[in-house]
Scaffold this motif. Structure first.
Motif, PDB file in Angstrom:
ATOM      1  N   PHE A 146      42.290  48.113  45.035  1.00 53.47           N
ATOM      2  CA  PHE A 146      41.628  46.856  44.667  1.00 53.47           C
ATOM      3  C   PHE A 146      41.551  46.715  43.155  1.00 53.47           C
ATOM      4  O   PHE A 146      41.849  45.649  42.607  1.00 53.47           O
ATOM      5  N   ARG A 147      41.160  47.790  42.476  1.00 52.41           N
ATOM      6  CA  ARG A 147      41.082  47.710  41.015  1.00 52.41           C
ATOM      7  C   ARG A 147      42.459  47.457  40.414  1.00 52.41           C
ATOM      8  O   ARG A 147      42.600  46.699  39.448  1.00 52.41           O
ATOM      9  N   GLY A 148      43.485  48.111  40.976  1.00 56.72           N
ATOM     10  CA  GLY A 148      44.843  47.871  40.494  1.00 56.72           C
ATOM     11  C   GLY A 148      45.274  46.434  40.706  1.00 56.72           C
ATOM     12  O   GLY A 148      45.903  45.822  39.831  1.00 56.72           O
ATOM     13  N   TYR A 149      44.917  45.879  41.872  1.00 56.24           N
ATOM     14  CA  TYR A 149      45.256  44.479  42.151  1.00 56.24           C
ATOM     15  C   TYR A 149      44.558  43.559  41.167  1.00 56.24           C
ATOM     16  O   TYR A 149      45.170  42.620  40.627  1.00 56.24           O
ATOM     17  N   PRO A 176      30.545  40.604  27.264  1.00 56.00           N
ATOM     18  CA  PRO A 176      31.864  41.097  27.715  1.00 56.00           C
ATOM     19  C   PRO A 176      31.851  41.676  29.121  1.00 56.00           C
ATOM     20  O   PRO A 176      32.810  41.505  29.879  1.00 56.00           O
ATOM     21  N   GLU A 177      30.747  42.351  29.477  1.00 57.90           N
ATOM     22  CA  GLU A 177      30.701  42.992  30.794  1.00 57.90           C
ATOM     23  C   GLU A 177      30.610  41.978  31.927  1.00 57.90           C
ATOM     24  O   GLU A 177      30.811  42.331  33.097  1.00 57.90           O
ATOM     25  N   ASP A 178      30.307  40.719  31.620  1.00 58.74           N
ATOM     26  CA  ASP A 178      30.207  39.689  32.668  1.00 58.74           C
ATOM     27  C   ASP A 178      31.569  39.097  33.032  1.00 58.74           C
ATOM     28  O   ASP A 178      31.701  38.445  34.068  1.00 58.74           O
ATOM     29  N   ARG A 179      32.565  39.288  32.195  1.00 65.39           N
ATOM     30  CA  ARG A 179      33.840  38.586  32.414  1.00 65.39           C
ATOM     31  C   ARG A 179      34.506  39.006  33.720  1.00 65.39           C
ATOM     32  O   ARG A 179      34.985  38.147  34.476  1.00 65.39           O
ATOM     33  N   ASP A 180      34.557  40.316  33.992  1.00 61.27           N
ATOM     34  CA  ASP A 180      35.174  40.775  35.237  1.00 61.27           C
ATOM     35  C   ASP A 180      34.450  40.203  36.443  1.00 61.27           C
ATOM     36  O   ASP A 180      35.086  39.741  37.405  1.00 61.27           O
ATOM     37  N   ARG A 181      33.116  40.246  36.396  1.00 61.41           N
ATOM     38  CA  ARG A 181      32.337  39.754  37.536  1.00 61.41           C
ATOM     39  C   ARG A 181      32.591  38.272  37.779  1.00 61.41           C
ATOM     40  O   ARG A 181      32.794  37.839  38.919  1.00 61.41           O
ATOM     41  N   LEU A 182      32.611  37.478  36.724  1.00 60.95           N
ATOM     42  CA  LEU A 182      32.821  36.042  36.893  1.00 60.95           C
ATOM     43  C   LEU A 182      34.225  35.739  37.396  1.00 60.95           C
ATOM     44  O   LEU A 182      34.414  34.922  38.308  1.00 60.95           O
ATOM     45  N   ALA A 183      35.233  36.401  36.810  1.00 61.76           N
ATOM     46  CA  ALA A 183      36.612  36.151  37.230  1.00 61.76           C
ATOM     47  C   ALA A 183      36.822  36.535  38.685  1.00 61.76           C
ATOM     48  O   ALA A 183      37.559  35.864  39.418  1.00 61.76           O
ATOM     49  N   GLN A 184      36.169  37.609  39.146  1.00 60.44           N
ATOM     50  CA  GLN A 184      36.322  38.031  40.536  1.00 60.44           C
ATOM     51  C   GLN A 184      35.520  37.153  41.489  1.00 60.44           C
ATOM     52  O   GLN A 184      35.960  36.850  42.601  1.00 60.44           O
ATOM     53  N   THR A 185      34.337  36.721  41.043  1.00 61.24           N
ATOM     54  CA  THR A 185      33.482  35.910  41.909  1.00 61.24           C
ATOM     55  C   THR A 185      34.159  34.603  42.298  1.00 61.24           C
ATOM     56  O   THR A 185      34.077  34.166  43.453  1.00 61.24           O
ATOM     57  N   TYR A 186      34.861  33.988  41.361  1.00 66.92           N
ATOM     58  CA  TYR A 186      35.456  32.679  41.610  1.00 66.92           C
ATOM     59  C   TYR A 186      36.961  32.749  41.859  1.00 66.92           C
ATOM     60  O   TYR A 186      37.643  31.727  41.830  1.00 66.92           O
ATOM     61  N   GLN A 187      37.461  33.954  42.123  1.00 63.61           N
ATOM     62  CA  GLN A 187      38.889  34.133  42.379  1.00 63.61           C
ATOM     63  C   GLN A 187      39.212  33.818  43.831  1.00 63.61           C
ATOM     64  O   GLN A 187      38.451  34.158  44.733  1.00 63.61           O
ATOM     65  N   ASP A 188      40.353  33.174  44.062  1.00 61.82           N
ATOM     66  CA  ASP A 188      40.756  32.887  45.431  1.00 61.82           C
ATOM     67  C   ASP A 188      41.688  33.991  45.944  1.00 61.82           C
ATOM     68  O   ASP A 188      41.968  34.969  45.246  1.00 61.82           O
ATOM     69  N   GLY A 189      42.168  33.830  47.177  1.00 59.15           N
ATOM     70  CA  GLY A 189      42.976  34.868  47.800  1.00 59.15           C
ATOM     71  C   GLY A 189      44.307  35.116  47.129  1.00 59.15           C
ATOM     72  O   GLY A 189      44.920  36.167  47.332  1.00 59.15           O
ATOM     73  N   SER A 190      44.784  34.174  46.333  1.00 53.89           N
ATOM     74  CA  SER A 190      46.078  34.339  45.670  1.00 53.89           C
ATOM     75  C   SER A 190      45.941  34.926  44.271  1.00 53.89           C
ATOM     76  O   SER A 190      46.942  35.113  43.573  1.00 53.89           O
TER      77      SER A 190
END
Length: 512
Positions: A142-145, A194-208
């Motif tokens: 998952f982290r690699g993806y 900076p630590e919020d960026r990963d969380r936000l990008a993943q929260t609103y990311q779709d299946g693609s």
């Protein structure tokens, strides 16, 4: 009674698994082995697919492993699921874990063969170790993806910055994001921890791996920036005049989609700020990004911490086309044989700090300095001087970044100087309009501070000494000017060139 005790032991084992899963630090089989060793009065080791001990209880007799190698090989290779044998005075039980070869093997060694209940605990422990291992593999995958998805999103953004829509689409063949089918987009630039960026990008990311009709991209140069490309639609005002003064519409009938999500994040988080560009075609993403940078500089000084770009006519189209093109070509002509990579680095470095350019391009700062040194030697200019960088950036804009670009020939007339280009009335009108907001200074002479700051090559300490002010006062004046001019002067410095040109022009007398 024994059944109840057995159930209690399994509950302890499940508690250990829950503890490991909740901490999010990766699977650790050692506590499970220690627990198992205590329960069955034996020593336990986990032997990896290559035959080496991965972890074990403290007193596990490793000297027995060489005699077990043939059996370990068959278990690891999938020919056997479990086996029991003797090694000297020890009774040894081996059990393969997981479905895929080479499989790890759980090795239990004790003075007597395990009872049925002990063998059951061994199997349960082995199964849970296998599950923890698979969970670890899934987490690693998952982290690699997520990392690869982030890289691809940034590559798409980079192609859009370069105006290469074909390349952007080719990189996403089979999963073309909806953004690339849009006619126009806005850039929302979110300032957040900076630590919020990963969380936000993943929260609103779709299946693609994208974000619906938009795209969230980690800025590699400025770690507090999350760049959000949003397809244009209703919900954002194009300029001033909105009731809250931020230039951002909050009408529930129009505020929707990802833009609304980003505005809500800013309202709910006091450390966030948001700059919003005007709508642009996809091929002009770079211009939209530049606007968002300036809007963010203004937003950070408003109570709402949100601002849309206040549109102003840029300087370049107001200069006499033919003469400006000739001046730009003459300045850049020595770079005609310069490698493209050097030109690309230089275009970035005249606007952004060298360290930011290095992070943006994933190269060392020394490499950036090497390329810029080559350009300085070729042009005979000092790129450490802010006025030189402003002039070079203007030349790049006029030629489209190509030393042989431009807007026509002069027919034998001499190439004009930059002063001659700036003495035109349209240029003076632009400079007066650009600097006019500084009149609202509430007793502070921001104009004087800005001129002294440019004269000091944007060194706040030298500016403070020259004006007899503290460095903090100078910085406060610059922050106030950012808000009034809607230009980023301190974070990335992308608005400094307009300031340099405006001050240069107002120091000249208009031509006839």
């Amino acid at each position: 009674m024994e059944a109840r005790a057995h159930t209690g032991r399994l509950d302890e084992l499940l508690h250990e698994v829950r503890r490991q899963m909740s901490r999010g630090a990766g699977a650790d089989p050692r506590p499970v082995l220690d627990w198992l060793g205590r329960q069955i009065d034996a020593d336990v080791a986990l032997v990896g697919g290559a035959g080496a001990v991965e972890t074990s209880t403290a007193r596990f007799p490793r000297q027995i492993l060489p005699s077990l190698e043939p059996m370990l090989a068959r278990l690891s290779g999938g020919q056997m699921a479990a086996a029991a044998t003797e090694s000297g005075a020890l009774q040894v039980r081996l059990e393969a874990l997981g479905p895929h070869a080479p499989r790890p093997v759980l090795v239990v060694a004790g003075p007597s063969a395990p009872t049925r209940e002990a063998a059951s605990l061994v199997s349960h422990a082995g199964s849970l170790i296998a599950l923890l291992d698979r969970a670890q593999d899934a987490d690693t995958t998952f982290r690699g993806y997520q990392y690869k998805a982030r890289q691809l999103r940034f590559a798409v953004f980079s192609a859009l910055l370069a105006g290469d829509l074909t390349l952007a689409r080719r990189m996403t063949t089979g999963a073309v994001p909806a953004l690339l089918d849009a006619e126009r987009l806005r850039v929302y630039l979110l300032h957040c921890p900076p630590e919020d960026r990963d969380r936000l990008a993943q929260t609103y990311q779709d299946g693609s791996g994208y974000h619906g009709t938009g795209l969230m991209v980690h800025c590699p140069a400025f770690k507090e920036h999350l760049i959000c490309l949003v397809t244009d639609g209703p919900g954002v005002a194009d300029g001033p005049g909105v009731a809250d003064g931020s230039g951002v519409s909050d009408d529930p009938e129009t505020a929707h989609g990802q833009g609304a999500v980003l505005r809500r994040l800013v309202r709910d988080n006091a450390h966030y700020a948001l700059g919003i560009s005007s709508p642009y075609p996809l091929g002009a993403t770079a211009e939209a990004y530049g606007q968002a940078l300036h809007a963010l500089a203004a937003a950070r000084h408003t109570p709402e911490r949100m601002a849309a770009y206040l549109g102003r006519t840029p300087l370049v189209p107001l200069l006499p086309h033919t003469e400006a093109g000739a001046w730009a070509r003459a300045l850049l002509r020595p770079l005609g044989s310069t490698p493209r990579v050097t030109l690309d680095i230089t275009r970035l470095a005249v606007t952004f700090p060298r360290s930011a350019v290095a992070r943006l391009l994933d190269i060392s700062r020394n490499t950036v300095s090497h390329h810029l040194g080559r350009v300085e030697a070729t042009l005979g200019l000092d790129l450490g001087d802010v006025r030189t960088r402003a002039a070079l950036d203007l030349a790049f804009c006029l030629t489209g970044g190509q030393p042989d670009g431009g807007l026509g020939a002069l027919g034998g007339r001499p190439v004009p100087t930059l002063d001659e280009l700036f003495r035109t009335e349209p240029a003076h009108a632009w400079a007066r309009a650009f600097l006019r907001p500084l009149q609202d200074t509430r007793g502070r002479d921001l104009h004087t501070t800005l001129r002294a700051w440019i004269d000091a090559n944007t060194d706040a300490q030298r500016t403070a000494r020259h004006l007899g002010l503290s460095r903090n006062t100078v910085r406060a004046h610059l922050r106030a000017a950012e808000h009034l001019l809607s230009r980023d002067l301190l974070t990335t410095g992308s608005g400094i060139h307009d300031l340099v040109h405006a001050l240069h022009i107002t120091g000249l007398h208009p031509g006839d």
